[in-house]
Design an enzyme around this catalytic site. Structure first.
Site, PDB file in Angstrom:
ATOM      1  NE  ARG A  54      -3.007   0.388   3.339  1.00  0.00           N
ATOM      2  CZ  ARG A  54      -2.254   0.574   4.626  1.00  0.00           C
ATOM      3  NH1 ARG A  54      -2.397   2.651   4.940  1.00  0.00           N
ATOM      4  NH2 ARG A  54      -2.121   1.069   5.448  1.00  0.00           N
ATOM      5  CE1 TYR A 107     -15.379   8.334 -17.237  1.00  0.00           C
ATOM      6  CE2 TYR A 107     -15.025   8.838 -15.530  1.00  0.00           C
ATOM      7  CZ  TYR A 107     -15.091   8.520 -16.299  1.00  0.00           C
ATOM      8  OH  TYR A 107     -15.444   7.124 -15.546  1.00  0.00           O
ATOM      9  CG  ASP A 179      -8.387  13.817 -17.313  1.00  0.00           C
ATOM     10  OD1 ASP A 179      -7.784  12.541 -17.814  1.00  0.00           O
ATOM     11  OD2 ASP A 179      -9.357  12.507 -16.791  1.00  0.00           O
ATOM     12  CE  LYS A 204     -11.557   5.251 -19.374  1.00  0.00           C
ATOM     13  NZ  LYS A 204     -11.815   6.739 -18.994  1.00  0.00           N
TER      14      LYS A 204
HETATM   15  C1  LIG Z   1     -12.002   6.745 -17.591  1.00  0.00           C
HETATM   16  C2  LIG Z   1     -11.514   8.437 -17.013  1.00  0.00           C
HETATM   17  C3  LIG Z   1     -11.637   8.278 -15.868  1.00  0.00           C
HETATM   18  C4  LIG Z   1     -11.860   7.915 -14.801  1.00  0.00           C
HETATM   19  O1  LIG Z   1     -10.967   6.395 -15.121  1.00  0.00           O
HETATM   20  P1  LIG Z   1     -11.374   5.422 -14.326  1.00  0.00           P
HETATM   21  O2  LIG Z   1      -9.898   4.542 -13.972  1.00  0.00           O
HETATM   22  O3  LIG Z   1     -12.248   4.247 -15.250  1.00  0.00           O
HETATM   23  O4  LIG Z   1     -11.492   5.621 -12.554  1.00  0.00           O
HETATM   24  C5  LIG Z   1     -11.091  10.141 -15.566  1.00  0.00           C
HETATM   25  N1  LIG Z   1     -11.174  10.605 -17.096  1.00  0.00           N
HETATM   26  C6  LIG Z   1     -11.447  10.052 -18.469  1.00  0.00           C
HETATM   27  C7  LIG Z   1     -10.856  11.111 -19.292  1.00  0.00           C
HETATM   28  C8  LIG Z   1     -11.492   9.644 -18.516  1.00  0.00           C
HETATM   29  O5  LIG Z   1     -11.993   8.885 -19.649  1.00  0.00           O
END
Ligand SMILES: *Cc1c(COP(=O)(O)O)cnc(C)c1O
Length: 392
Positions: A54, A107, A179, A204
């Site tokens: 952790r 998102y 992001d 992603k």
């Molecule tokens: C999918 C996504 C998230 C969230 O991420 P997770 O791995 O599903 O928790 C945040 N920002 C964007 C732009 C995303 O496409």
């Protein structure tokens, strides 16, 4: 300076030297210490790799070494999902009474942190239209501690002027978080524009194979140390096997992004000409209202685009039903092409009114995979034709 493809293959070699060419999986929850001094050091070392998983694991540290190098930041860390990354970061950096600025197009999970979670904790929030840089400035109050940006944004592909927002935030002593999930460090490095912290849904593109949920943060060590402290409490720890898979995926990010960029642009161009579609949102198109800004801060435009169907909700849904290679799925950024109807998907995270503001009902989001370009174009044009035929 080695190139990015070299960095993805070699940047972690110093982290945990081992004669195995492929790094081993440290599938252990804990590590032993040689003596009391080493134990005490492990218990307090930020983002360490040999105390308790952790607190950090060699597989985490390897991913972090590659990502920090790619993003051009001092440090990086991994979390169990993208949402774990943003929630942990926000909880680390704000307290009751503070104010946070975010975007209207963002998102769904990030929108819910801003609209639902933070207000419950006594943190006020303002959501602005990211296309209007001055709107960020107007939203600043003496209590503002953070600005959260996302560019291109999910699912409208709006662009934020990274340099302008970072500069105004610095002038007010506000921390910025970007992001970078859609662009990846191959197409855009927010730190080059003075953004403080970059975060990812590593689920992603960074992993790229739709087989791992993971998140990541990259930025100055001082800020990441504060986020790491809070991550010990939120406990959203990435499993060692998932970190290992993420590193394996990361190794081919430059190769994959080249194809995603190509396919994304080709699909956007093809769909923009189709009579069933009123608008295609893709920052690589010359017709995108913010194309010049996008081209000034991105070197490629990624595989994600969205298209608005003239026939509204029903047409968007029918289009998805006619696709052959694109699977109907909530994710993006993998080698497989996926498509989704955001107005349906966002329901799990936001109320109906919150959705109507952010997502038009006739909008479809397409994530081009790495298949052959011609096959993806044929697939989407055939499905769009079928939508028109059904209406005549
Ligand atoms: C999918 C996504 C998230 C969230 O991420 P997770 O791995 O599903 O928790 C945040 N920002 C964007 C732009 C995303 O496409």
């Amino acid at each position: 300076m080695p190139g990015r493809s070299t960095v993805t293959v070699h940047a972690d070699r110093h982290v945990h030297p081992d004669p195995a060419v492929a790094p081993p999986i440290y599938q252990t929850a804990a590590f032993s210490a040689a003596d009391g001094e080493a134990f005490a050091h492990g218990a307090t070392e930020p983002r360490g790799k040999g105390f308790y998983t952790r607190f950090g694991n060699p597989n985490h540290a390897q991913v972090a070494a590659v990502l920090a190098e790619l993003e051009g930041t001092e440090a990086a860390m991994v979390t169990a999902s993208g949402m774990a990354a943003i929630t942990t970061a926000v909880l680390a950096l704000v307290s009751a009474g503070d104010h946070v600025i975010g975007q209207k197009s963002t998102y769904g999970g990030t929108a819910s942190v801003l609209l639902n979670l933070l207000p419950r904790l006594g943190v006020s929030t303002t959501l602005v239209d990211q296309r209007d840089t001055e709107a960020f400035e107007r939203a600043v109050t003496p209590q503002t501690r953070l600005i959260l940006v996302e560019t291109p944004s999910n699912p409208l592909l709006h662009i934020t002027d990274l340099r302008a927002v970072a500069d105004l935030a610095r002038a007010h002593g506000i921390i910025t978080l970007a992001d970078n999930t859609f662009a990846t460090p191959l197409n855009q490095r927010p730190a080059e524009f003075s953004i403080d912290v970059v975060w990812h849904s590593a689920t992603k593109y960074l992993n790229g194979h739709t087989d791992v949920s993971a998140g990541a943060l990259a930025g100055p060590a001082e800020i990441l140390d504060r986020i790491w402290d809070t991550s010990l409490l939120t406990g959203a720890t990435l499993g060692p096997i998932d970190a290992w898979l993420l590193l394996r995926g990361l190794r081919t990010l430059p190769l994959r992004m080249t194809r995603h960029n190509l396919n994304g642009l080709a699909l956007a161009q093809a769909l923009a000409e189709h009579p069933a579609v009123s608008q295609v949102n893709y920052p690589g198109l010359g017709s995108h209202p913010q194309h010049k800004l996008a081209a000034s801060q991105m070197s490629g435009f990624g595989g994600v685009l969205s298209a608005e169907f003239t026939g509204g909700f029903e047409a968007a849904d029918a289009f998805l039903g006619h696709l052959r290679y694109f699977q109907r799925s909530a994710s993006l950024g993998g080698i497989e092409s996926l498509a989704v109807h955001p107005a349906s998907m966002w329901r799990g995270m936001l109320s109906d009114e919150q959705i109507t503001d952010a997502v038009p009902p006739g909008l479809v989001r397409l994530a081009a995979g790495t298949e052959d370009t011609a096959d993806l174009i044929a697939d989407t044009l055939t499905a769009a034709d079928a939508v028109l035929t059904a209406r005549t």
